[in-house]
Design a protein around this motif. Sequence first.
Motif, short mmCIF file in Angstrom:
data_model
loop_
_atom_site.label_atom_id
_atom_site.label_comp_id
_atom_site.label_asym_id
_atom_site.label_seq_id
_atom_site.Cartn_x
_atom_site.Cartn_y
_atom_site.Cartn_z
N HIS A 8 0.80 -1.22 0.00
CA HIS A 8 0.00 0.00 0.00
C HIS A 8 0.84 1.27 0.00
CE1 HIS A 8 -2.52 -3.24 1.52
NE2 HIS A 8 -3.45 -2.63 0.80
N LEU A 9 2.08 1.17 -0.44
CA LEU A 9 2.96 2.33 -0.46
C LEU A 9 2.42 3.44 -1.36
CD1 LEU A 9 6.45 0.58 -0.56
CD2 LEU A 9 5.19 1.46 1.43
N ASP A 10 1.64 3.06 -2.38
CA ASP A 10 1.08 4.06 -3.29
C ASP A 10 -0.01 4.91 -2.64
OD1 ASP A 10 -0.52 1.75 -3.20
OD2 ASP A 10 -1.37 2.14 -5.17
N HIS A 11 -0.44 4.55 -1.44
CA HIS A 11 -1.43 5.34 -0.70
C HIS A 11 -0.79 6.43 0.14
CE1 HIS A 11 -5.05 2.81 -1.41
NE2 HIS A 11 -4.11 1.90 -1.65
N ILE A 12 0.53 6.39 0.31
CA ILE A 12 1.22 7.37 1.14
C ILE A 12 1.35 8.68 0.38
CG2 ILE A 12 3.38 7.91 2.32
CD1 ILE A 12 3.75 4.88 2.75
N GLN A 13 0.79 9.71 0.97
CA GLN A 13 0.79 11.05 0.37
C GLN A 13 1.49 12.03 1.31
OE1 GLN A 13 -0.65 11.55 -2.70
NE2 GLN A 13 -1.02 9.34 -2.67
N SER A 14 1.91 13.14 0.77
CA SER A 14 2.37 14.25 1.58
C SER A 14 1.11 14.96 2.06
CB SER A 14 3.24 15.19 0.75
OG SER A 14 3.63 16.29 1.52
N VAL A 15 0.85 14.93 3.37
CA VAL A 15 -0.43 15.41 3.90
C VAL A 15 -0.23 16.55 4.89
CG1 VAL A 15 -1.62 13.20 3.59
CG2 VAL A 15 -0.43 13.66 5.74
N THR A 16 -1.28 17.31 5.08
CA THR A 16 -1.33 18.36 6.09
C THR A 16 -2.17 17.83 7.25
OG1 THR A 16 -1.23 20.08 4.40
CG2 THR A 16 -2.08 20.73 6.56
N PRO A 17 -1.65 17.88 8.48
CA PRO A 17 -2.43 17.38 9.63
C PRO A 17 -3.76 18.10 9.77
CG PRO A 17 -0.16 17.84 10.26
CD PRO A 17 -0.34 18.39 8.88
N SER A 18 -4.81 17.35 10.04
CA SER A 18 -6.16 17.90 10.21
C SER A 18 -6.31 18.65 11.52
CB SER A 18 -7.19 16.78 10.13
OG SER A 18 -7.00 15.86 11.20
N SER A 19 -5.40 18.41 12.46
CA SER A 19 -5.52 18.98 13.80
C SER A 19 -4.17 18.86 14.51
CB SER A 19 -6.59 18.20 14.56
OG SER A 19 -6.75 18.67 15.87
N THR A 20 -4.03 19.53 15.64
CA THR A 20 -2.82 19.39 16.45
C THR A 20 -2.98 18.29 17.50
OG1 THR A 20 -3.58 21.10 17.96
CG2 THR A 20 -2.13 21.79 16.14
N GLY A 21 -4.19 17.76 17.63
CA GLY A 21 -4.49 16.67 18.56
C GLY A 21 -5.50 15.76 17.91
N CYS A 22 -5.96 14.76 18.64
CA CYS A 22 -6.97 13.85 18.09
C CYS A 22 -8.22 14.67 17.75
CB CYS A 22 -7.32 12.76 19.07
SG CYS A 22 -8.65 11.67 18.48
N GLU A 23 -8.57 14.65 16.49
CA GLU A 23 -9.68 15.46 16.00
C GLU A 23 -10.98 15.19 16.75
OE1 GLU A 23 -11.50 16.40 11.58
OE2 GLU A 23 -9.55 15.41 11.75
N GLU A 24 -11.34 13.92 16.90
CA GLU A 24 -12.60 13.55 17.55
C GLU A 24 -12.55 13.81 19.06
OE1 GLU A 24 -12.35 11.25 13.76
OE2 GLU A 24 -10.97 11.61 15.39
N CYS A 25 -11.42 13.48 19.70
CA CYS A 25 -11.31 13.72 21.14
C CYS A 25 -11.39 15.21 21.47
CB CYS A 25 -10.00 13.14 21.69
SG CYS A 25 -9.98 11.33 21.81
N GLN A 26 -10.82 16.04 20.61
CA GLN A 26 -10.91 17.48 20.84
C GLN A 26 -12.36 17.95 20.75
OE1 GLN A 26 -7.99 19.01 18.01
NE2 GLN A 26 -6.61 19.45 19.70
#
Length: 90
Positions: free
Chosen positions: A7-25
């Motif tokens: 699944h190496l082709d799924h690895i993208q350069s990404v921007t974090p959606s949050s600085t902590g766990c999105e749902e826990c926050q």
Amino acid sequence: MATPCTHLDHIQSVTPSSTGCEECQQTGDSWVHLRICRTCGHVGCCDSSKNKHATKHFHATNHPVIQSFEPGEDWLWCYVDQIFLQPTNQ
């Protein structure tokens, strides 16, 4: 010999959606360690956390590879192939 990740082709350069766990926050909960989805950038808590949001994100999206989002940790995990990976310069 270890089975390679398929699944190496799924690895993208990404921007974090949050600085902590999105749902826990959103719910005011806490977490132990953070993981970032290398397909979309979702930040979720690890399986040592009570909510396990990173794994829940995998089950909801089938995005296979996460990376530790903890300072000083530099590894990836493929949920599908159940294998640890070393990051490459991306």
